[in-house]
Design a protein around this motif. Sequence first.
Motif, PDB file in Angstrom:
ATOM      1  N   VAL A   1       1.061  -1.085   0.110  1.00 37.65           N
ATOM      2  CA  VAL A   1       0.002  -0.056  -0.080  1.00 37.65           C
ATOM      3  C   VAL A   1       1.014   1.256  -0.049  1.00 37.65           C
ATOM      4  O   VAL A   1       1.794   1.275   0.951  1.00 37.65           O
ATOM      5  CB  VAL A   1      -0.930   0.014   1.284  1.00 37.65           C
ATOM      6  N   LEU A   2       0.640   1.916  -1.099  1.00 40.13           N
ATOM      7  CA  LEU A   2       1.658   3.149  -1.287  1.00 40.13           C
ATOM      8  C   LEU A   2       0.681   4.278  -1.096  1.00 40.13           C
ATOM      9  O   LEU A   2      -0.359   4.557  -2.240  1.00 40.13           O
ATOM     10  CB  LEU A   2       2.439   3.015  -2.669  1.00 40.13           C
ATOM     11  N   SER A   3       0.858   5.082   0.037  1.00 42.12           N
ATOM     12  CA  SER A   3      -0.092   6.266   0.142  1.00 42.12           C
ATOM     13  C   SER A   3       0.728   7.722   0.240  1.00 42.12           C
ATOM     14  O   SER A   3       1.903   7.475   0.421  1.00 42.12           O
ATOM     15  CB  SER A   3      -0.647   6.182   1.642  1.00 42.12           C
TER      16      SER A   3
ATOM     17  N   ARG B   1     -14.085   3.172   5.019  1.00 44.48           N
ATOM     18  CA  ARG B   1     -13.038   4.048   4.617  1.00 44.48           C
ATOM     19  C   ARG B   1     -11.691   3.110   4.755  1.00 44.48           C
ATOM     20  O   ARG B   1     -11.071   3.324   5.552  1.00 44.48           O
ATOM     21  CB  ARG B   1     -12.930   5.027   5.872  1.00 44.48           C
ATOM     22  N   VAL B   2     -11.774   2.139   3.651  1.00 46.35           N
ATOM     23  CA  VAL B   2     -10.878   1.099   3.830  1.00 46.35           C
ATOM     24  C   VAL B   2      -9.302   1.657   3.694  1.00 46.35           C
ATOM     25  O   VAL B   2      -8.520   1.077   4.506  1.00 46.35           O
ATOM     26  CB  VAL B   2     -11.082   0.129   2.411  1.00 46.35           C
ATOM     27  N   LEU B   3      -8.992   2.531   2.777  1.00 43.36           N
ATOM     28  CA  LEU B   3      -7.309   2.746   2.662  1.00 43.36           C
ATOM     29  C   LEU B   3      -7.168   3.518   3.898  1.00 43.36           C
ATOM     30  O   LEU B   3      -5.952   3.365   4.493  1.00 43.36           O
ATOM     31  CB  LEU B   3      -7.242   3.754   1.470  1.00 43.36           C
TER      32      LEU B   3
ATOM     33  N   LEU C   1      -1.834  -1.040  -4.023  1.00 47.19           N
ATOM     34  CA  LEU C   1      -2.776  -0.224  -3.823  1.00 47.19           C
ATOM     35  C   LEU C   1      -1.998   1.170  -3.626  1.00 47.19           C
ATOM     36  O   LEU C   1      -1.324   1.340  -3.120  1.00 47.19           O
ATOM     37  CB  LEU C   1      -3.542  -0.577  -2.656  1.00 47.19           C
ATOM     38  N   LEU C   2      -2.512   2.020  -4.633  1.00 47.63           N
ATOM     39  CA  LEU C   2      -2.222   3.491  -4.631  1.00 47.63           C
ATOM     40  C   LEU C   2      -3.300   4.402  -4.074  1.00 47.63           C
ATOM     41  O   LEU C   2      -4.409   4.168  -4.461  1.00 47.63           O
ATOM     42  CB  LEU C   2      -1.581   3.928  -5.799  1.00 47.63           C
ATOM     43  N   GLY C   3      -3.051   5.328  -3.236  1.00 50.58           N
ATOM     44  CA  GLY C   3      -3.977   6.436  -2.928  1.00 50.58           C
ATOM     45  C   GLY C   3      -3.375   7.345  -2.039  1.00 50.58           C
ATOM     46  O   GLY C   3      -2.346   7.388  -1.598  1.00 50.58           O
ATOM     47  N   ASP C   4      -4.365   8.240  -1.314  1.00 43.52           N
ATOM     48  CA  ASP C   4      -3.837   9.179  -0.602  1.00 43.52           C
ATOM     49  C   ASP C   4      -5.047   8.886   0.650  1.00 43.52           C
ATOM     50  O   ASP C   4      -6.276   9.080   0.497  1.00 43.52           O
ATOM     51  CB  ASP C   4      -4.286  10.458  -0.978  1.00 43.52           C
TER      52      ASP C   4
ATOM     53  N   ASP D   1      -5.115   2.184  -8.560  1.00 41.88           N
ATOM     54  CA  ASP D   1      -4.956   3.621  -8.278  1.00 41.88           C
ATOM     55  C   ASP D   1      -6.204   4.118  -7.706  1.00 41.88           C
ATOM     56  O   ASP D   1      -7.271   3.708  -7.710  1.00 41.88           O
ATOM     57  CB  ASP D   1      -4.546   4.368  -9.322  1.00 41.88           C
ATOM     58  N   GLU D   2      -6.130   5.544  -7.235  1.00 40.36           N
ATOM     59  CA  GLU D   2      -7.252   6.060  -6.228  1.00 40.36           C
ATOM     60  C   GLU D   2      -7.883   5.047  -5.301  1.00 40.36           C
ATOM     61  O   GLU D   2      -8.997   4.939  -5.291  1.00 40.36           O
ATOM     62  CB  GLU D   2      -8.033   6.566  -7.313  1.00 40.36           C
TER      63      GLU D   2
END
Length: 672
Positions: free
Chosen positions: A206-208, A351-353, A337-340, A312-313
Amino acid sequence: MAFSIVQTTGLFQRLAPFVAAEVLSHSDLHIVDLLAMRVGVTDVDVLLGLALAVRAPRFGHVGVDLTTVHDSVWREMSHGDAASRDRISNLPWPPDTRQWRDRVFECEKLVGVHSKEPHTPFVVEASLVMPRRYSGYLSGLSEALCRRLDGGQPPVGGRHRVEPATPVDCELLRVGLDQLFGTGDASTLDLQRLGAAVAVLQPLTVLSGGPGTGKTYTIKKVLVLLRDQWRQIHGRDPEVALAAPTGRAAVRMVQAIGEDLDKLSISPECREWLGGLQAHTLHRLLGFNPRNSTRFRHDETNPLPHEIIVVDESSMVDLAMMAKLFAAVRQGTRLILLGDRNQLASVEAGRVLADITASVGPQGIRFSPEFQDQLQKVGCNVPLVSDQKQSPLADCVVHFVRPYRVEPGSGLQALAAAIAGGTEEELASVAEWVRGHAWRGRGPFSDLTHIPHAGDRLSGAAVDLMCAGYRPVLELLRNGCPEDHDLEQFHLRVLSLLGRFRVLTAHRRGVFGVDGLNAVICDGLLDLAGAPDAWWVGRPVMVTQNSYEIGRMNGDVGVVVPAPSNDLRVAFAGAQVGTIDYVDIARLPAHETVFAMTVHKSQGCQFDHVVMVIPPTRAALLTRELVYTGLTRARRHLTVLGDPEVLGQAVRHVLQRASTLRGRLWPDQVQQ
């Protein structure tokens, strides 16, 4: 749906005020009435609690805590004024909320435990009562994470296996990291290099990080490193799937990966391979079934064939979709997984990420000592030691904290960092910086400006600014394409100019909503538009419904341009960088004018100048996450229209969603 359908004695009288106040819907009432009749439950307070559990997913919650539901409903539905607070407070809530919760929990005919009594439609977990379907999503996702990370063992702490699920040539990885990221300073924490190493070593990564922190920059290099591994070990390229929650985000993902490939130290063959990757929506990747919208062709019995999947997102992915994605991914597949994590969460429940990245501290990582040793062997410096008792998930998460796209001394960066930090001192700076004042020795900032409202309407200066932002687009089209220029390149220039400026707002309706703002801007541009007709050259259009037939997705933005035949058509940027697509107006799917758009719709976009419209009074939609998402759409300048004090109040209003996923994944974290 009429109240006359209600058969349970007293249910109409008890729930009618909640329906009238729009806290509950007619369908909520109908569902609990049918269930009550089927099993003979007559306690109307219990049925009120279950109706609120049915309602919960519509507001992003997995379930409902009946001891705090009054405050939760007020936050979701009030506009910050005394009248709305009184309207909700005066509803006939049960006086003793704990006793009410206990009565609901003890209703064995309708409420059970996930692992028992599978016939009950509702489930109790921790302090929540939830529909059984959402309990299933929670269990399915957390169990899939455990299987992927720790051989099926639950994340209860202690030592855990850190070897990757598939073979990795660590020397090849170390050489590749040096080639793509440089050897660097051994005393410096390079989160991008760390993130790339984790993505090669771990079955889940997971890259945030916020805009400009290098997520796409890093994932390009991750794909290069993984391709090297596959060619070394398997003698071929890997099977890769790129995906995103929306069609627009999928297209932008491909475009971002395809940009600046000539700047990477890679072979022409690898560059061509990267440039040829395609992306899909998650629905299309999983195999959307139009006959059954809750099931997909790919699941645990028919997993996806890909060896690497990048999404992404991910902040926009809801609990149900994430559970279905994990169920469809094979154990040996690398999932990235990519996101902020600070952005707005999904429209649907969960609100999984944010839950997955909950335990990552201010340094952006929280690796176990064992995994730190493994990273050191591939040339990654990790200058910290974590405790032993943590979730295996800690070795899979990297949060990028340093923005590269924005100048270090900018107000945009300072504002984003203050809101993401969330301390009272940091949040106190928001209103002051937006006003143009200094705060604790920092500011004022030239890239932050403010225009107040004129009472209950936009000021003339605000309208002039918004119109001025779009005038260059219309003027360029009015002048037409020079004879010695390529028409498609000219239209790409128009689209580029359109993408530099955008008006964002929280609402759709009203003077300060999308509809009112679009109308005001259209009126202000009539001298260039020529006529207030539905179609005119320069009208910006956003697609609001996916159309795979013509290749246009919900959120795609185009501009109306003249066709060689003197008819009108809409020009969109193509899927490949530097290309353009034209769609005849008659074939355009559902759409709307897009001078202004909601912050929700802007996710995944970036504009040079963002104008964020704040309503005169606090509204339920104004949250810290919405403000953060809106301001981080700006690359160079942010203008706030409205009262900075309202903005300051909004960033103290944190989006709260009831869920037990965080507690399942991070046992050492206090459930929030």
